[in-house]
Every structure is written in structure tokens, then in C-alpha cells.
Design a protein around this motif. Structure first.
Motif, PDB file in Angstrom:
ATOM      1  N   ALA A 224      21.021 -46.308   1.405  1.00 45.36           N
ATOM      2  CA  ALA A 224      20.713 -47.162   0.259  1.00 45.36           C
ATOM      3  C   ALA A 224      19.501 -46.685  -0.543  1.00 45.36           C
ATOM      4  CB  ALA A 224      20.482 -48.599   0.732  1.00 45.36           C
ATOM      5  N   ALA A 225      18.632 -45.887   0.072  1.00 43.88           N
ATOM      6  CA  ALA A 225      17.442 -45.408  -0.641  1.00 43.88           C
ATOM      7  C   ALA A 225      17.847 -44.417  -1.735  1.00 43.88           C
ATOM      8  CB  ALA A 225      16.475 -44.746   0.333  1.00 43.88           C
ATOM      9  N   PRO A 226      17.138 -44.409  -2.889  1.00 41.91           N
ATOM     10  CA  PRO A 226      17.524 -43.536  -4.013  1.00 41.91           C
ATOM     11  C   PRO A 226      17.659 -42.063  -3.641  1.00 41.91           C
ATOM     12  CG  PRO A 226      15.911 -45.140  -4.742  1.00 41.91           C
ATOM     13  CD  PRO A 226      16.022 -45.310  -3.263  1.00 41.91           C
ATOM     14  N   GLU A 227      16.803 -41.577  -2.728  1.00 36.26           N
ATOM     15  CA  GLU A 227      16.889 -40.162  -2.366  1.00 36.26           C
ATOM     16  C   GLU A 227      18.173 -39.840  -1.602  1.00 36.26           C
ATOM     17  OE1 GLU A 227      14.204 -42.250   0.692  1.00 36.26           O
ATOM     18  OE2 GLU A 227      14.501 -42.254  -1.495  1.00 36.26           O
ATOM     19  N   SER A 228      18.862 -40.870  -1.082  1.00 41.14           N
ATOM     20  CA  SER A 228      20.105 -40.654  -0.335  1.00 41.14           C
ATOM     21  C   SER A 228      21.349 -40.930  -1.171  1.00 41.14           C
ATOM     22  CB  SER A 228      20.127 -41.549   0.912  1.00 41.14           C
ATOM     23  OG  SER A 228      19.041 -41.284   1.765  1.00 41.14           O
ATOM     24  N   TRP A 229      21.165 -41.221  -2.455  1.00 40.26           N
ATOM     25  CA  TRP A 229      22.309 -41.582  -3.287  1.00 40.26           C
ATOM     26  C   TRP A 229      23.364 -40.491  -3.425  1.00 40.26           C
ATOM     27  CZ3 TRP A 229      19.813 -44.859  -7.816  1.00 40.26           C
ATOM     28  CH2 TRP A 229      19.437 -46.102  -7.283  1.00 40.26           C
TER      29      TRP A 229
ATOM     30  N   GLU B 167      24.453 -38.482  -1.141  1.00 39.54           N
ATOM     31  CA  GLU B 167      25.313 -38.639   0.031  1.00 39.54           C
ATOM     32  C   GLU B 167      26.088 -39.952  -0.033  1.00 39.54           C
ATOM     33  OE1 GLU B 167      27.153 -38.038   3.746  1.00 39.54           O
ATOM     34  OE2 GLU B 167      26.189 -36.665   2.323  1.00 39.54           O
ATOM     35  N   LEU B 168      25.455 -40.996  -0.584  1.00 41.22           N
ATOM     36  CA  LEU B 168      26.136 -42.283  -0.744  1.00 41.22           C
ATOM     37  C   LEU B 168      27.363 -42.134  -1.632  1.00 41.22           C
ATOM     38  CD1 LEU B 168      26.269 -45.353  -0.322  1.00 41.22           C
ATOM     39  CD2 LEU B 168      24.719 -45.613  -2.271  1.00 41.22           C
ATOM     40  N   LYS B 169      27.251 -41.378  -2.711  1.00 43.03           N
ATOM     41  CA  LYS B 169      28.383 -41.168  -3.620  1.00 43.03           C
ATOM     42  C   LYS B 169      29.528 -40.455  -2.899  1.00 43.03           C
ATOM     43  CE  LYS B 169      25.322 -40.819  -7.648  1.00 43.03           C
ATOM     44  NZ  LYS B 169      24.821 -39.949  -8.731  1.00 43.03           N
ATOM     45  N   VAL B 170      29.171 -39.519  -2.019  1.00 42.38           N
ATOM     46  CA  VAL B 170      30.204 -38.818  -1.245  1.00 42.38           C
ATOM     47  C   VAL B 170      30.940 -39.803  -0.339  1.00 42.38           C
ATOM     48  CG1 VAL B 170      30.593 -37.081   0.547  1.00 42.38           C
ATOM     49  CG2 VAL B 170      28.991 -36.613  -1.326  1.00 42.38           C
ATOM     50  N   ARG B 171      30.168 -40.719   0.268  1.00 38.78           N
ATOM     51  CA  ARG B 171      30.781 -41.698   1.159  1.00 38.78           C
ATOM     52  C   ARG B 171      31.639 -42.709   0.386  1.00 38.78           C
ATOM     53  NH1 ARG B 171      30.952 -39.680   6.193  1.00 38.78           N
ATOM     54  NH2 ARG B 171      28.889 -39.101   6.973  1.00 38.78           N
ATOM     55  N   ILE B 172      31.227 -43.047  -0.823  1.00 39.95           N
ATOM     56  CA  ILE B 172      32.046 -43.944  -1.645  1.00 39.95           C
ATOM     57  C   ILE B 172      33.380 -43.277  -1.966  1.00 39.95           C
ATOM     58  CG2 ILE B 172      32.229 -45.141  -3.856  1.00 39.95           C
ATOM     59  CD1 ILE B 172      29.171 -45.391  -3.833  1.00 39.95           C
ATOM     60  N   ARG B 173      33.318 -42.014  -2.368  1.00 43.29           N
ATOM     61  CA  ARG B 173      34.556 -41.270  -2.631  1.00 43.29           C
ATOM     62  C   ARG B 173      35.425 -41.228  -1.377  1.00 43.29           C
ATOM     63  NH1 ARG B 173      36.867 -36.101  -4.948  1.00 43.29           N
ATOM     64  NH2 ARG B 173      38.010 -35.247  -3.171  1.00 43.29           N
TER      65      ARG B 173
ATOM     66  N   VAL C 116      29.303 -51.525  -0.696  1.00 43.56           N
ATOM     67  CA  VAL C 116      28.246 -50.696  -1.287  1.00 43.56           C
ATOM     68  C   VAL C 116      27.160 -51.592  -1.880  1.00 43.56           C
ATOM     69  CG1 VAL C 116      27.699 -48.928  -3.000  1.00 43.56           C
ATOM     70  CG2 VAL C 116      29.880 -48.835  -1.771  1.00 43.56           C
ATOM     71  N   PHE C 117      27.563 -52.635  -2.574  1.00 40.97           N
ATOM     72  CA  PHE C 117      26.579 -53.563  -3.137  1.00 40.97           C
ATOM     73  C   PHE C 117      25.795 -54.262  -2.029  1.00 40.97           C
ATOM     74  CE2 PHE C 117      29.363 -53.219  -6.862  1.00 40.97           C
ATOM     75  CZ  PHE C 117      28.419 -53.090  -7.873  1.00 40.97           C
ATOM     76  N   TYR C 118      26.462 -54.648  -0.952  1.00 41.76           N
ATOM     77  CA  TYR C 118      25.745 -55.274   0.166  1.00 41.76           C
ATOM     78  C   TYR C 118      24.718 -54.300   0.751  1.00 41.76           C
ATOM     79  CZ  TYR C 118      29.307 -58.977   0.287  1.00 41.76           C
ATOM     80  OH  TYR C 118      30.133 -60.020  -0.025  1.00 41.76           O
ATOM     81  N   ALA C 119      25.112 -53.031   0.890  1.00 40.64           N
ATOM     82  CA  ALA C 119      24.188 -52.028   1.425  1.00 40.64           C
ATOM     83  C   ALA C 119      22.968 -51.854   0.526  1.00 40.64           C
ATOM     84  CB  ALA C 119      24.906 -50.692   1.603  1.00 40.64           C
ATOM     85  N   LEU C 120      23.161 -52.013  -0.783  1.00 43.13           N
ATOM     86  CA  LEU C 120      22.061 -51.931  -1.742  1.00 43.13           C
ATOM     87  C   LEU C 120      21.293 -53.257  -1.827  1.00 43.13           C
ATOM     88  CD1 LEU C 120      23.934 -50.017  -4.589  1.00 43.13           C
ATOM     89  CD2 LEU C 120      22.240 -49.074  -3.011  1.00 43.13           C
ATOM     90  N   GLU C 121      21.628 -54.186  -0.910  1.00 44.39           N
ATOM     91  CA  GLU C 121      21.010 -55.516  -0.848  1.00 44.39           C
ATOM     92  C   GLU C 121      21.174 -56.271  -2.169  1.00 44.39           C
ATOM     93  OE1 GLU C 121      17.059 -55.428   0.716  1.00 44.39           O
ATOM     94  OE2 GLU C 121      17.630 -54.222   2.457  1.00 44.39           O
ATOM     95  N   ASP C 122      22.367 -56.132  -2.733  1.00 47.02           N
ATOM     96  CA  ASP C 122      22.710 -56.821  -3.969  1.00 47.02           C
ATOM     97  C   ASP C 122      24.002 -57.600  -3.744  1.00 47.02           C
ATOM     98  OD1 ASP C 122      23.299 -57.710  -6.489  1.00 47.02           O
ATOM     99  OD2 ASP C 122      23.773 -55.740  -7.320  1.00 47.02           O
TER     100      ASP C 122
ATOM    101  N   ARG D 209      24.384 -47.842 -12.111  1.00 46.00           N
ATOM    102  CA  ARG D 209      23.257 -48.064 -11.204  1.00 46.00           C
ATOM    103  C   ARG D 209      22.879 -46.815 -10.419  1.00 46.00           C
ATOM    104  NH1 ARG D 209      23.146 -53.426  -7.724  1.00 46.00           N
ATOM    105  NH2 ARG D 209      23.091 -54.143  -9.889  1.00 46.00           N
ATOM    106  N   LEU D 210      23.868 -46.032 -10.016  1.00 46.05           N
ATOM    107  CA  LEU D 210      23.605 -44.861  -9.176  1.00 46.05           C
ATOM    108  C   LEU D 210      23.410 -43.584  -9.982  1.00 46.05           C
ATOM    109  CD1 LEU D 210      26.142 -45.529  -6.259  1.00 46.05           C
ATOM    110  CD2 LEU D 210      23.709 -46.100  -6.365  1.00 46.05           C
ATOM    111  N   GLY D 211      23.217 -43.742 -11.285  1.00 45.95           N
ATOM    112  CA  GLY D 211      22.966 -42.563 -12.116  1.00 45.95           C
ATOM    113  C   GLY D 211      24.193 -41.725 -12.366  1.00 45.95           C
ATOM    114  N   GLY D 212      25.346 -42.361 -12.367  1.00 50.42           N
ATOM    115  CA  GLY D 212      26.587 -41.659 -12.665  1.00 50.42           C
ATOM    116  C   GLY D 212      27.397 -41.323 -11.426  1.00 50.42           C
TER     117      GLY D 212
END
Length: 555
Positions: A331-336, A338-344, A409-415, A468-471
């Protein structure tokens, strides 16, 4: 949890554990539904149960379900905590939740009749109103009987509110402690209690089970068996919780503890967000209660829904349960990146599993309904009605599960606020679509309204995450999605053509013959899809195929 006595399992291993456990529980669920169909068909006992279960079942699914808001909130927070910090957090949350849900239970018992009226106003029409609508006297009597049974069942199942909270919190803690088998297998216990209840009823009444004069007794057995299943689901998790040291029965009132506040911060909007989805179910049943033969309509929706939820539940748990802790850790911005890869990974795995299953279920809906349900009280005309609803349900399987992936994904981002806002809009949209589709299409129209809402939700969440995730690399995701869709359509037509050809040669009478034709058509359709999918060179698909090959040829 960051400290554990067990090494953290890989996503593949967790998915395998969850898939096997969920498969077993879903098989028992299917057998349970077959027993209900054989005993009651689309009569008032099961029709009333579908109305009465809306609110108690809504609470059990919402609060106690795997991937529900309580489960998701607990996993999202506890996965980041040390093991020795967990028990006080768990006990404080349990104290708060049980206290609130006890009040809810009392309210459900007291206000059972007006709440059933709210869920199914069509059951409360007067004889004069029924005559004005062209409803005959026999159908009106069935409506009245359905209403009375539903109120009785509602009161019996009211305590499921408290049990739901306990189940959801406990299973979330077990998943955070790297325990996946018990939460995924737990629905089996509900099916077992239902089968025991129906077996006792069959022994008591024999072949008189489906007679109208015994509908109230049958309805009571359905309700008491459901409540017993919820009790058992809670009891079986207690030894595992105590052994893991993640809390007991101690009352704690540390509601302002930061970790507790963090759980509440996710849990409250997530509950409302998921609740909005369940309100869509209520909206569908609200309009279904005005269909002349409401009991048959909602029964068909229940039977068709179970056929869809069997593969959907197995695959959704296998995909979502291991992904949620992973999303939370990225969820931290520096891990985004890898997060995008997991979303895909989540979306394409969903597409590769749900799209071909949807196509095959749509193509084979009628023989599937006949093979699964058509015996004793369940007749061929009931199969036809169930199949029409099944086609509508199956068309939305991909949208349903993809939306759930994005919600996590939104829950992981605490949203939890964003899914909630989308769900609020969808309530009104679903009601509007129900209003316009129920009259021309009946029960299938209500299901198509929900499918449309899920598709719109998925698109909205993708658009928001993209910002939110910069694209997000959406274009590179859509190409394989289109390829998998085309492959699924071709596979579906292959299955349908195979079925038609085999029926023209062999006929379609007899359970074994129908089962053979169903298996043959499904296997050929799935084979065509696999051939196409493997040629698309999609990494997620190839990983699944390679893993299957390794297991098949290991020895």
C-alpha cells in the motif's frame, strides 16, 4: 502478522489451500440445494425462505463471510501487527461488535413482520388488489402462506446477526495468522446441518414433504437448520483461535486504542459499502415480490444463484484471499509499481477463470439445471425457469469478481469511502433498472440489472485507481482481456453446438444421458478455450498451465 510460528506461504500455496477447502464446502452446498429442490421445488416453503433470509443472511454474508468487510478489515490491520499485539485488539473489537449486534438481534425479533413487509411488499397485497391484478384465488392463497412462513423463519434466524460478527472477526484473525483451511471449509458446516434437518423432515413426513399443508413445518426446518449451521461455524473456529493466541472471551473496552480505531476506520465504511451491494439483492427481491408467482420466481433465483456461486465462490476465495494481505503490504507509494502488477494478476486471473465458465454456463444452462435439480418436487418447467435466470447470472460472473478484486485494493489503501460512494450510486441505478426490466423480462431482468451495476462499478473503480496510483497500464491489460473474451465466446458456441448435435442423435431423456451430453459439451468447449488462451501468450494464463503440467507429470 509480522511474527508467526509458521513461515509465510506463497500465493500459489495459499490459493491451492483455499481452492480445495472452498471446493469441498461448495460441493456440500450444491448437495444441500439439491435436497431443498427435491423437497420443496419452487413452492412456498423455499420461496418464503428466500424472502426471510434476506436480512439475517445479509448479515451473515456481509459480516461473517470470507472477503466480507469484517474479514477484510481484520486482515488488513492484523497482517501488519506482531502476534503478541493481536489478542487485545481482537477482544476489544469483539466486545464492541457483539454488543451492537445483540441490540440488532432484539430489533429483528420484535419487528419481524414489518421487516418482511419491507423486503417483500408484494406478499402483503389484499384479496381485492390481487383480483384487480388478475391474480387467481389459488395464487393469492400461496402468497398469503408464503408471507406467514417468511415471518416465522425471520424470527428463528434473527440471532444470526450476533453469530455473523463473531464468525467474520474470527476468520479474519485466522487468515492474518496464516491459517486458511478452516475459514474456507467452514460453510460446509451450514450445509451439513441443513442436510441433517431435511433428512429428519423426510423421515418424519415421507413423500408428503412437498404437500402445501406441511409447508410451514418445512419452512421452520429450513430456518432452524440455517441457524444451527451458523452456530457451528462459530464454534469450530474457537479452538484454532485459542491455539493461535489471537484472543478469547475476555471483555475489553479499549475502543480508542489506535489499532482498534484503524480496524473501525476500515470496517465501518466497508460494511456500508458491502451492505449497499446486499441492498441491491433486497431491491431485486422487492420487485420480485410483485411478480404474480413470486415464490417460484425467487426460488428460481435462489437455485440459479447457487449454480453460479459454486464455481464463483471457489475461484473468488482462491484469488481474493491470498491477494488481500499482499495488497495490504504494497500500500505504500514506493510499492505501487508492484501493486499494479498484482492488480493485473488479479484481473487477468479472474478473466481466465470466469469468462470461460460464464460462457459454458450460458450455453448449457437448461441441461445443467435439469441434471442438478430435476427430481421429485422439481419439475421440467422449474428447470426452464431456473435456466433462464441462470443465463442472466452467468453473464455477469467476471464483472462480479473483478469488482471484488478492485474493492480489496481500496481496502488495502485504507480507503473504504470510495467503494461506499460507488455503492450508494449503484443502489439507485439498480432500482431504476429493476423497475424497467422486471415487467418485460421477469426474474432474469432483475438479475441483468445487477449485472449491469457490477460492470459499471468495475469501470468506475478502475478509473479512480488509474488516477490515484499515477496511471495504470490499462491498454496493455485490455488486449489480453479481449482475447480471453473471444476465446470464451468460441468455447461457449462449441459447447452449445456439441450439445445440440448430441441431443439430435441421442435424444435428451434420462439423467445419465443428460449428464454425458453435459460433460461432453463442456469438455469440448473448455478444450477449445484452453487452446485459444494458450496461444495468447498471457503470462498469468501460462503460469497456471505450467503449474498444472508440473503437478500432472511430477511423477
Amino acid at each position: 502478522m509480522t511474527e508467526s510460528n509458521k513461515p509465510t506461504r506463497s500465493l500459489a500455496k495459499v490459493a491451492g489451500i483455499v481452492a480445495v477447502a472452498t471446493f469441498i464446502s461448495k460441493i456440500f452446498g450444491l448437495v444441500r440445494q439439491q435436497a431443498i429442490a427435491a423437497a420443496f421445488g419452487v413452492g412456498p416453503a423455499y420461496g418464503a425462505y428466500n424472502f426471510a433470509y434476506v436480512i439475517p443472511g445479509f448479515l451473515l454474508i456481509l459480516l461473517g463471510g470470507i472477503n466480507g468487510p469484517f474479514h477484510s478489515a481484520i486482515v488488513s490491520v492484523l497482517a501488519k501487527r506482531k502476534q503478541n499485539e493481536v489478542a487485545p485488539i481482537m477482544e476489544s473489537i469483539t466486545t464492541l461488535v457483539v454488543g451492537l449486534l445483540l441490540l440488532v438481534t432484539i430489533g429483528l425479533v420484535i419487528f419481524a413482520d414489518p421487516l418482511v413487509h419491507l423486503v417483500a411488499p408484494g406478499l402483503y397485497i389484499t384479496q381485492a388488489q390481487a383480483a384487480a391484478q388478475g391474480t387467481d384465488a389459488a395464487t393469492f392463497q400461496v402468497l398469503q402462506q408464503t408471507k406467514e412462513i417468511a415471518v416465522q423463519q425471520f424470527r428463528i434466524m434473527a440471532p444470526m446477526a450476533v453469530l455473523a460478527g463473531l464468525i467474520g472477526i474470527g476468520f479474519g484473525a485466522l487468515n492474518a495468522a496464516d491459517q486458511y483451511w478452516l475459514p474456507s471449509i467452514s460453510p460446509l458446516f451450514s450445509s451439513v446441518t441443513m442436510l441433517i434437518g431435511l433428512s429428519g423432515l423426510a423421515l418424519y413426513l415421507g413423500d408428503k414433504v412437498a404437500l402445501p399443508q406441511y409447508a410451514a413445518l418445512g419452512g421452520a426446518v429450513l430456518a432452524w437448520s440455517t441457524l444451527a449451521g451458523a452456530v457451528l461455524q462459530w464454534l469450530v473456529q474457537l479452538p484454532a483461535q485459542w491455539k493461535s493466541g489471537i484472543g478469547g472471551f475476555r471483555l475489553r473496552f479499549n475502543f480508542r486504542q489506535p489499532e482498534v480505531q484503524e480496524v473501525i476506520k476500515i470496517m465501518v465504511p466497508a460494511t456500508f459499502s458491502s451492505g449497499m451491494m446486499q441492498i441491491n439483492v433486497w431491491t431485486d427481491l422487492f420487485f420480485a415480490s410483485f411478480i404474480p408467482n413470486a415464490a417460484a420466481a425467487v426460488s428460481a433465483m435462489g437455485y440459479a444463484g447457487l449454480l453460479v456461486l459454486t464455481p464463483l465462490g471457489i475461484l473468488s476465495n482462491a484469488i481474493l484471499v491470498p491477494l488481500l494481505p499482499t495488497f495490504a503490504k504494497l500500500a505504500a507509494p514506493e510499492s505501487w509499481p508492484e501493486l499494479k502488477v498484482r492488480i493485473r494478476q488479479g484481473l487477468l486471473t479472474t478473466a481466465a477463470t470466469m469468462l470461460p465458465v460464464s460462457a459454458l454456463m450460458m450455453a448449457l444452462a437448461f441441461p445443467l439445471s435439469r441434471v442438478v435439480y430435476e427430481r421429485y418436487a422439481f419439475k421440467v418447467e422449474d428447470s426452464s425457469l431456473t435456466a433462464s435466470v441462470l443465463v442472466a447470472y452467468a453473464s455477469g460472473m467476471f464483472f462480479y469478481l473483478s469488482r471484488d478484486v478492485l474493492v480489496r485494493v481500496f481496502y488495502a489503501l485504507e480507503d473504504g469511502d470510495t467503494p461506499f460512494r460507488i455503492s450508494v450510486v449503484n443502489i439507485f441505478l439498480n432500482a431504476v433498472l429493476d423497475f424497467f426490466l422486471v415487467k418485460p423480462l421477469g426474474a432474469p431482468g432483475l438479475v441483468l440489472a445487477t449485472v449491469s451495476v457490477n460492470a459499471i462499478s468495475m469501470v468506475a473503480m478502475l478509473w479512480i485507481l488509474n488516477r490515484r496510483l499515477g496511471g495504470l497500464p490499462l491498454r496493455s491489460w485490455f488486449a489480453p482481456l479481449i482475447g480471453l473474451t473471444i476465446g470464451s465466446v468460441i468455447g461457449g458456441f462449441t459447447a452449445w453446438g456439441t450439445l445440440q448435435a448430441s441431443q439430435s442423435i441421442l435424444g435428451q431423456n434420462g439423467l445419465l444421458l443428460l449428464l454425458f451430453q453435459l460433460c461432453l459439451a463442456g469438455a469440448l468447449g473448455l478444450g477449445v478455450f484452453v487452446l485459444i488462451a494458450t496461444q495468447l501468450k498471457i503470462p498469468e494464463v501460462n503460469q497456471v498451465v505450467d503449474r498444472l503440467k508440473q503437478r500432472l507429470f511430477r511423477h
